[in-house]
Design a protein around this motif. Structure first.
Motif, PDB file in Angstrom:
ATOM      1  N   THR A  44       4.790 -15.706  -9.869  1.00 40.45           N
ATOM      2  CA  THR A  44       3.225 -16.108  -9.852  1.00 40.45           C
ATOM      3  C   THR A  44       2.976 -15.790 -11.383  1.00 40.45           C
ATOM      4  O   THR A  44       3.253 -14.800 -11.847  1.00 40.45           O
ATOM      5  CB  THR A  44       2.368 -15.573  -8.926  1.00 40.45           C
ATOM      6  OG1 THR A  44       2.445 -14.070  -8.914  1.00 40.45           O
ATOM      7  CG2 THR A  44       2.653 -15.909  -7.603  1.00 40.45           C
ATOM      8  N   LYS A  46      -0.792 -15.339 -13.713  1.00 39.44           N
ATOM      9  CA  LYS A  46      -2.082 -15.411 -13.637  1.00 39.44           C
ATOM     10  C   LYS A  46      -2.841 -15.626 -14.994  1.00 39.44           C
ATOM     11  O   LYS A  46      -3.123 -14.557 -15.634  1.00 39.44           O
ATOM     12  CB  LYS A  46      -2.522 -14.035 -13.062  1.00 39.44           C
ATOM     13  CG  LYS A  46      -2.131 -13.389 -11.658  1.00 39.44           C
ATOM     14  CD  LYS A  46      -2.391 -11.968 -11.294  1.00 39.44           C
ATOM     15  CE  LYS A  46      -1.908 -11.829  -9.888  1.00 39.44           C
ATOM     16  NZ  LYS A  46      -2.122 -10.580  -9.590  1.00 39.44           N
ATOM     17  N   ILE A  49      -5.609 -20.010 -13.806  1.00 40.63           N
ATOM     18  CA  ILE A  49      -5.308 -20.277 -12.157  1.00 40.63           C
ATOM     19  C   ILE A  49      -4.266 -19.525 -11.839  1.00 40.63           C
ATOM     20  O   ILE A  49      -3.074 -19.248 -12.659  1.00 40.63           O
ATOM     21  CB  ILE A  49      -5.360 -21.598 -11.918  1.00 40.63           C
ATOM     22  CG1 ILE A  49      -4.330 -22.599 -12.613  1.00 40.63           C
ATOM     23  CG2 ILE A  49      -6.621 -22.392 -12.444  1.00 40.63           C
ATOM     24  CD1 ILE A  49      -3.888 -23.707 -12.117  1.00 40.63           C
ATOM     25  N   HIS A  50      -4.008 -19.027 -10.584  1.00 38.69           N
ATOM     26  CA  HIS A  50      -2.740 -18.432 -10.117  1.00 38.69           C
ATOM     27  C   HIS A  50      -2.161 -19.735  -9.873  1.00 38.69           C
ATOM     28  O   HIS A  50      -2.102 -20.533  -8.993  1.00 38.69           O
ATOM     29  CB  HIS A  50      -3.238 -17.710  -8.817  1.00 38.69           C
ATOM     30  CG  HIS A  50      -4.154 -16.757  -8.989  1.00 38.69           C
ATOM     31  ND1 HIS A  50      -3.557 -15.405  -9.427  1.00 38.69           N
ATOM     32  CD2 HIS A  50      -5.227 -16.451  -8.778  1.00 38.69           C
ATOM     33  CE1 HIS A  50      -4.337 -14.612  -9.628  1.00 38.69           C
ATOM     34  NE2 HIS A  50      -5.509 -14.986  -9.063  1.00 38.69           N
ATOM     35  N   GLU A  51      -0.717 -19.509 -10.399  1.00 37.64           N
ATOM     36  CA  GLU A  51       0.397 -20.570 -10.261  1.00 37.64           C
ATOM     37  C   GLU A  51       1.568 -20.161  -9.803  1.00 37.64           C
ATOM     38  O   GLU A  51       2.083 -18.873 -10.297  1.00 37.64           O
ATOM     39  CB  GLU A  51       0.563 -21.019 -11.854  1.00 37.64           C
ATOM     40  CG  GLU A  51       1.257 -22.399 -11.843  1.00 37.64           C
ATOM     41  CD  GLU A  51       1.344 -22.979 -13.402  1.00 37.64           C
ATOM     42  OE1 GLU A  51       1.090 -24.077 -13.507  1.00 37.64           O
ATOM     43  OE2 GLU A  51       1.569 -22.266 -14.302  1.00 37.64           O
ATOM     44  N   LYS A  70       6.463 -25.787 -10.545  1.00 35.41           N
ATOM     45  CA  LYS A  70       4.995 -25.064 -10.761  1.00 35.41           C
ATOM     46  C   LYS A  70       4.105 -25.855  -9.638  1.00 35.41           C
ATOM     47  O   LYS A  70       3.917 -26.769  -9.976  1.00 35.41           O
ATOM     48  CB  LYS A  70       4.783 -25.129 -12.248  1.00 35.41           C
ATOM     49  CG  LYS A  70       5.550 -24.359 -13.094  1.00 35.41           C
ATOM     50  CD  LYS A  70       4.974 -24.347 -14.534  1.00 35.41           C
ATOM     51  CE  LYS A  70       5.935 -23.507 -15.455  1.00 35.41           C
ATOM     52  NZ  LYS A  70       5.370 -23.418 -16.866  1.00 35.41           N
ATOM     53  N   THR A  71       3.590 -24.877  -9.004  1.00 36.16           N
ATOM     54  CA  THR A  71       2.192 -25.354  -8.274  1.00 36.16           C
ATOM     55  C   THR A  71       1.243 -24.615  -8.115  1.00 36.16           C
ATOM     56  O   THR A  71       1.409 -23.250  -8.583  1.00 36.16           O
ATOM     57  CB  THR A  71       2.724 -25.920  -6.658  1.00 36.16           C
ATOM     58  OG1 THR A  71       3.250 -24.573  -6.137  1.00 36.16           O
ATOM     59  CG2 THR A  71       3.938 -26.861  -6.840  1.00 36.16           C
ATOM     60  N   ASP A  72       0.231 -24.569  -7.493  1.00 37.00           N
ATOM     61  CA  ASP A  72      -0.939 -23.958  -7.231  1.00 37.00           C
ATOM     62  C   ASP A  72      -0.894 -23.178  -5.839  1.00 37.00           C
ATOM     63  O   ASP A  72      -1.440 -23.573  -4.831  1.00 37.00           O
ATOM     64  CB  ASP A  72      -2.251 -24.717  -7.161  1.00 37.00           C
ATOM     65  CG  ASP A  72      -2.385 -25.635  -6.355  1.00 37.00           C
ATOM     66  OD1 ASP A  72      -1.193 -26.078  -5.821  1.00 37.00           O
ATOM     67  OD2 ASP A  72      -3.512 -26.152  -6.178  1.00 37.00           O
ATOM     68  N   LYS A  73      -0.019 -22.021  -5.843  1.00 31.65           N
ATOM     69  CA  LYS A  73       0.105 -21.242  -4.573  1.00 31.65           C
ATOM     70  C   LYS A  73       0.485 -21.789  -3.156  1.00 31.65           C
ATOM     71  O   LYS A  73       0.451 -21.391  -2.125  1.00 31.65           O
ATOM     72  CB  LYS A  73      -1.403 -20.501  -4.299  1.00 31.65           C
ATOM     73  CG  LYS A  73      -1.690 -19.514  -5.371  1.00 31.65           C
ATOM     74  CD  LYS A  73      -0.734 -18.225  -4.942  1.00 31.65           C
ATOM     75  CE  LYS A  73      -1.365 -17.093  -5.729  1.00 31.65           C
ATOM     76  NZ  LYS A  73      -0.444 -15.812  -5.514  1.00 31.65           N
TER      77      LYS A  73
END
Length: 130
Positions: A44, A46, A49-51, A70-73
């Motif tokens: 991850t 930081k 945004i948390h990626e 790569k995505t958002d959580k």
């Protein structure tokens, strides 16, 4: 059979996560049974945004495949996208290497002298001289 190594940087890789990754990576063996090892890294970042970054390297004899997503959580969609990328690479690799036919060796090709001698022999056999 292959070895699967899952590591997490700033991510908890508990049993659920490991089972999910193993289940998805098993789909790759249907395409190529020569896979010897798969390394998956969950990370991850930081920044704004948390990626979630999921990376994998697949080793098959003579070649290594690599993909990253790569995505958002969202772990499940990220792993599915990753497996999709790796599947495409495996299909492409398999098409390249199974499409190769036997390379013609210089010893496998008849010379013109050999063809003439064979033709003379065939003619003598037809006339029943031999």
């Amino acid at each position: 059979m292959y070895t699967l190594n899952i590591s997490g940087h700033h991510v908890q890789s508990g049993e659920e996560v490991q089972e999910l990754v193993k289940e998805r990576m098993d789909r790759l063996t249907r395409l190529n049974d020569q896979i010897t090892s798969i390394k998956v890294i969950l990370n991850t970042e930081k920044h704004e945004i948390h990626e979630l970054i999921v990376e994998a390297s697949v080793h098959i004899p003579g070649h290594d495949l690599f993909a990253t997503v790569k995505t958002d959580k969202q772990l499940k969609p990220a792993v599915d996208l990753l497996v999709g990328k790796l599947e495409k690479q495996l299909v492409k690799h398999k098409a390249k290497h199974t499409g190769r036919q036997h390379q013609i060796n210089a010893q496998d090709v008849e010379s013109s002298v050999e063809r003439e001698e064979q033709a003379e022999f065939n003619e003598l056999v037809e006339r029943e001289v031999l």
